[in-house]
Design a protein around this motif. Structure first.
Motif, PDB file in Angstrom:
ATOM      1  N   ARG A  57       0.837  -1.210   0.000  1.00 55.87           N
ATOM      2  CA  ARG A  57       0.000   0.000   0.000  1.00 55.87           C
ATOM      3  C   ARG A  57       0.863   1.248   0.000  1.00 55.87           C
ATOM      4  O   ARG A  57       0.551   2.238  -0.673  1.00 55.87           O
ATOM      5  CB  ARG A  57      -0.921  -0.003   1.228  1.00 55.87           C
ATOM      6  N   VAL A  58       1.964   1.203   0.769  1.00 59.63           N
ATOM      7  CA  VAL A  58       2.876   2.347   0.805  1.00 59.63           C
ATOM      8  C   VAL A  58       3.461   2.599  -0.570  1.00 59.63           C
ATOM      9  O   VAL A  58       3.517   3.746  -1.041  1.00 59.63           O
ATOM     10  CB  VAL A  58       4.001   2.102   1.835  1.00 59.63           C
ATOM     11  N   VAL A  59       3.902   1.527  -1.235  1.00 51.52           N
ATOM     12  CA  VAL A  59       4.479   1.668  -2.573  1.00 51.52           C
ATOM     13  C   VAL A  59       3.440   2.226  -3.548  1.00 51.52           C
ATOM     14  O   VAL A  59       3.738   3.111  -4.358  1.00 51.52           O
ATOM     15  CB  VAL A  59       5.012   0.310  -3.073  1.00 51.52           C
ATOM     16  N   GLN A  60       2.209   1.720  -3.470  1.00 53.24           N
ATOM     17  CA  GLN A  60       1.154   2.201  -4.355  1.00 53.24           C
ATOM     18  C   GLN A  60       0.871   3.680  -4.104  1.00 53.24           C
ATOM     19  O   GLN A  60       0.687   4.462  -5.037  1.00 53.24           O
ATOM     20  CB  GLN A  60      -0.124   1.384  -4.145  1.00 53.24           C
ATOM     21  N   ASP A  61       0.842   4.082  -2.827  1.00 54.47           N
ATOM     22  CA  ASP A  61       0.597   5.482  -2.497  1.00 54.47           C
ATOM     23  C   ASP A  61       1.684   6.381  -3.083  1.00 54.47           C
ATOM     24  O   ASP A  61       1.399   7.453  -3.627  1.00 54.47           O
ATOM     25  CB  ASP A  61       0.534   5.673  -0.985  1.00 54.47           C
ATOM     26  N   LEU A  62       2.927   5.960  -2.951  1.00 51.14           N
ATOM     27  CA  LEU A  62       4.036   6.759  -3.453  1.00 51.14           C
ATOM     28  C   LEU A  62       3.978   6.887  -4.964  1.00 51.14           C
ATOM     29  O   LEU A  62       4.341   7.923  -5.531  1.00 51.14           O
ATOM     30  CB  LEU A  62       5.369   6.141  -3.031  1.00 51.14           C
ATOM     31  N   ALA A  63       3.513   5.819  -5.634  1.00 53.83           N
ATOM     32  CA  ALA A  63       3.502   5.820  -7.093  1.00 53.83           C
ATOM     33  C   ALA A  63       2.262   6.494  -7.676  1.00 53.83           C
ATOM     34  O   ALA A  63       2.345   7.140  -8.729  1.00 53.83           O
ATOM     35  CB  ALA A  63       3.591   4.383  -7.614  1.00 53.83           C
ATOM     36  N   GLY A 109      -2.791  14.043  -1.377  1.00 51.13           N
ATOM     37  CA  GLY A 109      -3.614  12.881  -1.052  1.00 51.13           C
ATOM     38  C   GLY A 109      -3.028  12.055   0.071  1.00 51.13           C
ATOM     39  O   GLY A 109      -3.747  11.584   0.967  1.00 51.13           O
ATOM     40  N   ARG A 110      -1.700  11.874   0.047  1.00 52.24           N
ATOM     41  CA  ARG A 110      -1.056  11.089   1.099  1.00 52.24           C
ATOM     42  C   ARG A 110      -1.144  11.796   2.449  1.00 52.24           C
ATOM     43  O   ARG A 110      -1.349  11.161   3.479  1.00 52.24           O
ATOM     44  CB  ARG A 110       0.413  10.816   0.733  1.00 52.24           C
ATOM     45  N   LEU A 111      -0.994  13.111   2.432  1.00 55.04           N
ATOM     46  CA  LEU A 111      -1.090  13.868   3.676  1.00 55.04           C
ATOM     47  C   LEU A 111      -2.515  13.838   4.220  1.00 55.04           C
ATOM     48  O   LEU A 111      -2.723  13.708   5.431  1.00 55.04           O
ATOM     49  CB  LEU A 111      -0.637  15.312   3.446  1.00 55.04           C
ATOM     50  N   ALA A 112      -3.496  13.940   3.341  1.00 49.92           N
ATOM     51  CA  ALA A 112      -4.894  13.871   3.773  1.00 49.92           C
ATOM     52  C   ALA A 112      -5.172  12.535   4.474  1.00 49.92           C
ATOM     53  O   ALA A 112      -5.807  12.496   5.530  1.00 49.92           O
ATOM     54  CB  ALA A 112      -5.824  14.041   2.573  1.00 49.92           C
ATOM     55  N   ARG A 113      -4.652  11.449   3.908  1.00 48.21           N
ATOM     56  CA  ARG A 113      -4.853  10.137   4.522  1.00 48.21           C
ATOM     57  C   ARG A 113      -4.184  10.081   5.895  1.00 48.21           C
ATOM     58  O   ARG A 113      -4.763   9.568   6.860  1.00 48.21           O
ATOM     59  CB  ARG A 113      -4.299   9.030   3.631  1.00 48.21           C
ATOM     60  N   LEU A 114      -2.987  10.602   6.004  1.00 49.43           N
ATOM     61  CA  LEU A 114      -2.281  10.586   7.287  1.00 49.43           C
ATOM     62  C   LEU A 114      -3.053  11.367   8.346  1.00 49.43           C
ATOM     63  O   LEU A 114      -3.200  10.909   9.487  1.00 49.43           O
ATOM     64  CB  LEU A 114      -0.878  11.175   7.117  1.00 49.43           C
ATOM     65  N   LEU A 115      -3.576  12.527   7.984  1.00 51.41           N
ATOM     66  CA  LEU A 115      -4.341  13.335   8.946  1.00 51.41           C
ATOM     67  C   LEU A 115      -5.609  12.612   9.384  1.00 51.41           C
ATOM     68  O   LEU A 115      -5.991  12.661  10.560  1.00 51.41           O
ATOM     69  CB  LEU A 115      -4.686  14.691   8.329  1.00 51.41           C
ATOM     70  N   LEU A 116      -6.252  11.927   8.458  1.00 48.19           N
ATOM     71  CA  LEU A 116      -7.460  11.163   8.808  1.00 48.19           C
ATOM     72  C   LEU A 116      -7.114   9.997   9.730  1.00 48.19           C
ATOM     73  O   LEU A 116      -7.875   9.689  10.658  1.00 48.19           O
ATOM     74  CB  LEU A 116      -8.145  10.660   7.535  1.00 48.19           C
ATOM     75  N   GLU A 117      -5.999   9.336   9.484  1.00 45.39           N
ATOM     76  CA  GLU A 117      -5.568   8.228  10.349  1.00 45.39           C
ATOM     77  C   GLU A 117      -5.262   8.731  11.749  1.00 45.39           C
ATOM     78  O   GLU A 117      -5.605   8.079  12.743  1.00 45.39           O
ATOM     79  CB  GLU A 117      -4.347   7.540   9.741  1.00 45.39           C
ATOM     80  N   GLN A 118      -4.630   9.904  11.845  1.00 46.09           N
ATOM     81  CA  GLN A 118      -4.338  10.500  13.146  1.00 46.09           C
ATOM     82  C   GLN A 118      -5.631  10.831  13.895  1.00 46.09           C
ATOM     83  O   GLN A 118      -5.749  10.598  15.098  1.00 46.09           O
ATOM     84  CB  GLN A 118      -3.497  11.767  12.967  1.00 46.09           C
ATOM     85  N   MET A 140       6.401  14.009   9.208  1.00 44.99           N
ATOM     86  CA  MET A 140       5.374  13.747   8.199  1.00 44.99           C
ATOM     87  C   MET A 140       6.018  13.522   6.833  1.00 44.99           C
ATOM     88  O   MET A 140       5.635  12.605   6.085  1.00 44.99           O
ATOM     89  CB  MET A 140       4.395  14.927   8.120  1.00 44.99           C
ATOM     90  N   ALA A 141       6.989  14.354   6.497  1.00 45.61           N
ATOM     91  CA  ALA A 141       7.675  14.231   5.212  1.00 45.61           C
ATOM     92  C   ALA A 141       8.371  12.886   5.094  1.00 45.61           C
ATOM     93  O   ALA A 141       8.320  12.233   4.052  1.00 45.61           O
ATOM     94  CB  ALA A 141       8.677  15.380   5.047  1.00 45.61           C
ATOM     95  N   ALA A 142       9.035  12.450   6.179  1.00 42.42           N
ATOM     96  CA  ALA A 142       9.744  11.168   6.157  1.00 42.42           C
ATOM     97  C   ALA A 142       8.776  10.002   6.009  1.00 42.42           C
ATOM     98  O   ALA A 142       9.102   8.987   5.387  1.00 42.42           O
ATOM     99  CB  ALA A 142      10.573  11.011   7.427  1.00 42.42           C
ATOM    100  N   LEU A 143       7.572  10.143   6.557  1.00 39.77           N
ATOM    101  CA  LEU A 143       6.554   9.102   6.412  1.00 39.77           C
ATOM    102  C   LEU A 143       5.965   9.064   5.011  1.00 39.77           C
ATOM    103  O   LEU A 143       5.596   7.998   4.510  1.00 39.77           O
ATOM    104  CB  LEU A 143       5.426   9.332   7.424  1.00 39.77           C
ATOM    105  N   LEU A 144       5.884  10.228   4.378  1.00 42.10           N
ATOM    106  CA  LEU A 144       5.169  10.341   3.102  1.00 42.10           C
ATOM    107  C   LEU A 144       6.088  10.418   1.900  1.00 42.10           C
ATOM    108  O   LEU A 144       5.626  10.623   0.779  1.00 42.10           O
ATOM    109  CB  LEU A 144       4.244  11.567   3.138  1.00 42.10           C
TER     110      LEU A 144
END
Length: 217
Positions: free
Chosen positions: A133-139, A145-154, A172-176
């Protein structure tokens, strides 16, 4: 302690007791390295207290956080099972208490208790799904979009009674998979669009439906 591990529920009391008997307790202060990528296998670890960061570093020194793990979760399962070097670095994200079982001890216990072996396999499969999932998100998903997902998970962690981690923009940058400057610009754009607000350095979701659309984009 091993009974707190979700994927070990159902393996029976004897395997858990064997793991507990073989485990050694370690404490680390926030920011302290537990082990480095490429070092000889350190064993399998269980987090008793705190949060552990699993990460890798690029040639230029930039950090990429693979996952943040909480109490009751294990790490370094891959190296403990295949005997290879540690595939990533483990760092105490907060002050932590962990328990370690060496590869040789784990191997003996797994041979005695096949149900434990199957539980470890299923857990590795789940970790693989996460990494895919991480690889798919990065690609396929942009930083917004990735930041929005992280904020929702938090936010979900907070609503479920947990304590969301106070992440800096750099973390956040290192995670995304990006840099702090991009995170800063993206947060400001989300504020400008009325999706979030920043109050006393805390991010508040203003338009959850809109943020969910961003996360799905």
């Amino acid at each position: 302690m091993w009974g707190r591990v979700q994927f070990l529920a159902g393996v029976g009391d004897e395997p858990l007791a064997a793991l507990a008997a073989a485990a050694t307790r370690y404490t680390y202060e926030q920011g302290q390295t537990i082990f480095l990528e490429g070092e000889p296998v350190a064993g399998i670890y269980l987090i008793d207290v705190g949060v552990v960061k699993i990460c890798r570093y690029a040639i230029d020194g930039r950090e990429h956080i693979l996952v943040l793990l909480n109490a009751g979760e294990t790490f370094n399962d891959v190296a403990a099972l295949d005997g290879g070097t540690n595939p990533a670095c483990a760092v105490a994200f907060t002050d932590v208490v962990v328990w370690r079982v060496t590869r040789s001890d784990l191997k003996q216990i797994v041979i005695r208790y096949p149900t434990l072996a199957w539980a470890l396999i299923e857990n590795l499969a789940g970790r693989t799904r996460h990494l895919l999932r991480v690889v798919q998100d990065l690609a396929a998903r942009n930083v917004r979009g990735r930041l929005a997902r992280l904020l929702l998970e938090q936010a979900a962690a907070s609503e479920e009674g947990g304590r969301p981690l106070p992440l800096t923009q750099e973390e956040m940058a290192a995670l995304l998979g990006t840099v702090r400057e991009v995170i800063g610009r993206t947060l400001r754009s989300l504020v400008a669009d009325g999706l979030i607000a920043v109050e006393r350095q805390h991010i508040v979701i203003v338009d959850r439906a809109g943020l969910e659309l961003e996360a799905q984009a």
